[in-house]
Scaffold this motif. Sequence first.
Motif, PDB file in Angstrom:
ATOM      1  N   ARG A 206      69.755  69.507 -37.577  1.00  0.00           N
ATOM      2  CA  ARG A 206      70.272  70.712 -36.913  1.00  0.00           C
ATOM      3  C   ARG A 206      71.686  71.041 -37.391  1.00  0.00           C
ATOM      4  O   ARG A 206      71.980  72.186 -37.718  1.00  0.00           O
TER       5      ARG A 206
ATOM      6  N   HIS B 194      71.506  71.496 -41.656  1.00  0.00           N
ATOM      7  CA  HIS B 194      70.735  72.587 -42.269  1.00  0.00           C
ATOM      8  C   HIS B 194      70.703  73.835 -41.387  1.00  0.00           C
ATOM      9  O   HIS B 194      70.212  74.869 -41.803  1.00  0.00           O
ATOM     10  N   GLY B 195      71.191  73.725 -40.148  1.00  0.00           N
ATOM     11  CA  GLY B 195      71.184  74.889 -39.250  1.00  0.00           C
ATOM     12  C   GLY B 195      72.554  75.550 -39.185  1.00  0.00           C
ATOM     13  O   GLY B 195      73.515  75.076 -39.790  1.00  0.00           O
ATOM     14  N   GLN B 196      72.619  76.638 -38.440  1.00  0.00           N
ATOM     15  CA  GLN B 196      73.880  77.380 -38.278  1.00  0.00           C
ATOM     16  C   GLN B 196      74.600  76.851 -37.045  1.00  0.00           C
ATOM     17  O   GLN B 196      74.194  77.136 -35.922  1.00  0.00           O
TER      18      GLN B 196
ATOM     19  N   THR C 286      78.745  75.606 -35.474  1.00  0.00           N
ATOM     20  CA  THR C 286      80.189  75.665 -35.743  1.00  0.00           C
ATOM     21  C   THR C 286      80.647  74.319 -36.320  1.00  0.00           C
ATOM     22  O   THR C 286      79.982  73.285 -36.135  1.00  0.00           O
TER      23      THR C 286
ATOM     24  N   ARG D 125      79.366  70.506 -35.383  1.00  0.00           N
ATOM     25  CA  ARG D 125      78.940  69.561 -36.423  1.00  0.00           C
ATOM     26  C   ARG D 125      79.750  68.264 -36.314  1.00  0.00           C
ATOM     27  O   ARG D 125      79.190  67.167 -36.350  1.00  0.00           O
TER      28      ARG D 125
END
Length: 488
Positions: free
Chosen positions: A448, A451-453, A455, A459
């Motif tokens: 997540r 590879h995801g969007q 902040t 992260r």
Amino acid sequence: MPMISKSKYLAGLQCHKLLWFYYNAKDEIPKTDAAKQAIFDQGHEVGALAKKMFPDGIEVGAGITDLPETLRLTSDAVKLRKPLFEAAFSANGCYARVDILNPVKGDAWDIIEVKSSTSVEDINLADIAFQTRVLTEAGLKIRRCFLCHVNNKFVRHGEIDPEEFFTLEDITPQIAELTRHVEEQVGEMFKTIRQKQAPEIEIGRHCSKPYVCPLHDRCWSFLPEASIFTLYNDRSRKYKLLAQGIHHLKDIPADVKLTDNQSIQRAALLADKPHIDRPAIAAFLKQLEYPVSYLDFETFGTAIPLFDDSRPFQQIPFQYSLHIVRSPGAAPEHFSHLAVGPADPRPEFMRQLRAALPETGSVVTYNASFETGRLKEGCELLPEFKPWFVKVAPRIVDLLLPFRGFRYYHPQQHGSASMKSVLPALTGTGYEHLTIQEGGAASREFLRVTHGQVTAAERHRVRQHLEGYCGLDTWGMVLIMRELLQIM
Ligand code: SF4
């Protein structure tokens, strides 16, 4: 009267009590958890890839959940004689949406059900039998039925060709037989749904077949912690004991024949103290050579491989934790690696590990076949690591073995030799204080935030939790080993 969809039909095949709750007390069914949601999301990704095999296909009612509207849109789309995605049909109180409905000769259609599994399972057949029945009763002529599942031999090289990624299996003969029973089954399901009270249904194998039932905790809560279902490696006896009204391990009659390990389990519970085979533990400890390196990997596996030279569901290592104890009694030193960015993490993982792992001494893992397997795969991908791995492999020691072999058994393990059971039983240290508490959550969270969007702050937060989780796996091994050394 409510309608029966294919998911409710499958729930009804598993258990009528579950079915009753879906229609009469839905609020009492726990919400979908993150692990199940990840499986659903993966299914949607696989479904989207399958649709690429039909470039002139039409999505029917995308984003529309209103059933009458999707039925109306479907009846218009059917006239076009094009491949249809998610077309909806209803008949006799049932409705079904079809993954792919493909027009064939004359006015007939083929049903294509897309699954992210790698083989045909019974539940898939039941699912398609239900669809076939609904579509036939809605007036469609069905020629053949196919299951489009993931080809587990597929290896990614560049852009994925769905024709290679999927295996299309013709399951028409099996479906013909199953379809005959659908009407009667659905009739029984409607009777259950109309009942004032949930049906009384005993717990059994069906509670976890084909899936763990969402009401599992509720229905199984009458069992004690040390229940007969914790009996080690027992396939059938527990249900016989349950039928005799025996729930607690300590109530198993003396004349019931147990295996050696099961006898140890019961004796440890009755004595309320651990079983320790000291000579065997001593022999296990004797093989340790310092420096001792405690090593654990975290991996993820996706249905659609993210990187070249990887297969569907292949476990890709993205993180390791390493505690090194350089001499007996020395303070452990901690090293770790957590992949950064969305690129294939395997080359850097192998480089970092080779640099950090001492060139001598034992390498302790818990369930060594997992770490060994990932290292072998790493060497297949990157042959330059083979000479290094050839030297590491004979130094690997599996800390699981004394526990799986019941050389040490603590009653608080409740029949399990997993790290999550052994660590708290032996040391009082558990995972409950961590935000990430198990490997599945670690994989999902890594994917997540990588590879995801998200902040940068999010992260960073998740990466801290990942470090905490993997770090406890190796710190836990240090604590377990200390405990074993102390009892000698
Ligand atoms: S846990 Fe078992 S008995 Fe209870 S509803 Fe689910 S399948 Fe039925």
